[in-house]
Scaffold this motif. Structure first.
Motif, PDB file in Angstrom:
ATOM      1  N   ALA A  27       0.162   0.322   1.075  1.00 17.15           N
ATOM      2  CA  ALA A  27       1.091  -0.506   1.862  1.00 17.15           C
ATOM      3  C   ALA A  27       0.910  -1.992   1.589  1.00 17.15           C
ATOM      4  O   ALA A  27       1.875  -2.722   1.397  1.00 17.15           O
ATOM      5  CB  ALA A  27       0.917  -0.209   3.342  1.00 17.15           C
ATOM      6  N   GLY A  28      -0.319  -2.476   1.558  1.00 16.38           N
ATOM      7  CA  GLY A  28      -0.552  -3.899   1.336  1.00 16.38           C
ATOM      8  C   GLY A  28      -0.155  -4.357  -0.042  1.00 16.38           C
ATOM      9  O   GLY A  28       0.384  -5.439  -0.217  1.00 16.38           O
ATOM     10  N   ARG A  30       2.159  -3.075  -1.910  1.00 12.16           N
ATOM     11  CA  ARG A  30       3.624  -3.083  -2.054  1.00 12.16           C
ATOM     12  C   ARG A  30       4.207  -4.392  -1.550  1.00 12.16           C
ATOM     13  O   ARG A  30       5.228  -4.847  -2.021  1.00 12.16           O
ATOM     14  CB  ARG A  30       4.233  -1.908  -1.292  1.00 12.16           C
ATOM     15  N   GLY A  31       3.530  -5.025  -0.597  1.00 12.44           N
ATOM     16  CA  GLY A  31       4.000  -6.302  -0.063  1.00 12.44           C
ATOM     17  C   GLY A  31       3.542  -7.491  -0.875  1.00 12.44           C
ATOM     18  O   GLY A  31       3.803  -8.624  -0.509  1.00 12.44           O
ATOM     19  N   GLY A  32       2.836  -7.246  -1.978  1.00 11.07           N
ATOM     20  CA  GLY A  32       2.400  -8.326  -2.845  1.00 11.07           C
ATOM     21  C   GLY A  32       1.008  -8.848  -2.529  1.00 11.07           C
ATOM     22  O   GLY A  32       0.518  -9.734  -3.209  1.00 11.07           O
ATOM     23  N   GLN A  33       0.367  -8.301  -1.511  1.00 15.16           N
ATOM     24  CA  GLN A  33      -0.978  -8.738  -1.185  1.00 15.16           C
ATOM     25  C   GLN A  33      -1.989  -7.946  -1.992  1.00 15.16           C
ATOM     26  O   GLN A  33      -1.762  -6.793  -2.331  1.00 15.16           O
ATOM     27  CB  GLN A  33      -1.251  -8.562   0.309  1.00 15.16           C
ATOM     28  N   GLY A  34      -3.140  -8.569  -2.276  1.00 18.46           N
ATOM     29  CA  GLY A  34      -4.125  -7.935  -3.125  1.00 18.46           C
ATOM     30  C   GLY A  34      -5.348  -7.436  -2.400  1.00 18.46           C
ATOM     31  O   GLY A  34      -5.596  -7.761  -1.238  1.00 18.46           O
ATOM     32  N   GLY A  62      -8.817 -18.809   5.242  1.00 22.19           N
ATOM     33  CA  GLY A  62      -7.702 -19.215   6.093  1.00 22.19           C
ATOM     34  C   GLY A  62      -6.434 -18.396   5.912  1.00 22.19           C
ATOM     35  O   GLY A  62      -6.444 -17.176   6.028  1.00 22.19           O
ATOM     36  N   ASP A  63      -5.346 -19.083   5.621  1.00 24.82           N
ATOM     37  CA  ASP A  63      -4.022 -18.471   5.530  1.00 24.82           C
ATOM     38  C   ASP A  63      -3.886 -17.435   4.415  1.00 24.82           C
ATOM     39  O   ASP A  63      -2.989 -16.600   4.467  1.00 24.82           O
ATOM     40  CB  ASP A  63      -2.942 -19.536   5.348  1.00 24.82           C
ATOM     41  N   ILE A  69      -4.006 -11.815   0.712  1.00 25.17           N
ATOM     42  CA  ILE A  69      -5.105 -10.852   0.714  1.00 25.17           C
ATOM     43  C   ILE A  69      -4.832  -9.758   1.742  1.00 25.17           C
ATOM     44  O   ILE A  69      -4.681 -10.039   2.926  1.00 25.17           O
ATOM     45  CB  ILE A  69      -6.447 -11.546   1.042  1.00 25.17           C
ATOM     46  N   HIS A  70      -4.777  -8.525   1.266  1.00 20.26           N
ATOM     47  CA  HIS A  70      -4.604  -7.390   2.174  1.00 20.26           C
ATOM     48  C   HIS A  70      -5.959  -6.814   2.582  1.00 20.26           C
ATOM     49  O   HIS A  70      -6.168  -6.453   3.736  1.00 20.26           O
ATOM     50  CB  HIS A  70      -3.761  -6.297   1.518  1.00 20.26           C
TER      51      HIS A  70
END
Length: 83
Positions: A27-28, A30-34, A62-63, A69-70
């Motif tokens: 899931a993470g 797929r949203g572009g987070q690594g 932070g952000d 970052i997933h």
């Protein structure tokens, strides 16, 4: 990620591995987070329990924890512990 950790924690060693390829379809990702693994050695961890060390790493990032970052695996040691 590297610049943020270096600025906040002045590590004597910092290894960052992008493990995202091992989580394809998750899931993470797929949203572009690594998915990342961080091994960091810093005097900033002296006298701190593991949870407090992880909080220092999270605060430094932070952000990025919301946007890039997933998942983050952290190995945080003092210079004495790292030998």
């Amino acid at each position: 990620m590297r610049a943020l950790l270096e600025a906040a924690l002045a590590p004597v060693r910092l290894d960052i591995v992008d493990d995202s390829h091992r989580h394809a379809g998750h899931a993470g990702s797929r949203g572009g987070q690594g998915h990342f693994s961080v091994a960091i050695v810093s005097a900033a961890f002296e006298g701190k329990f593991p949870a407090a060390r992880h909080r220092l790493v999270y605060a430094a990032l932070g952000d990025l924890l919301q946007t890039d970052i997933h998942a983050l695996s952290i190995q945080a040691q003092t210079p004495d512990e790292a030998g």
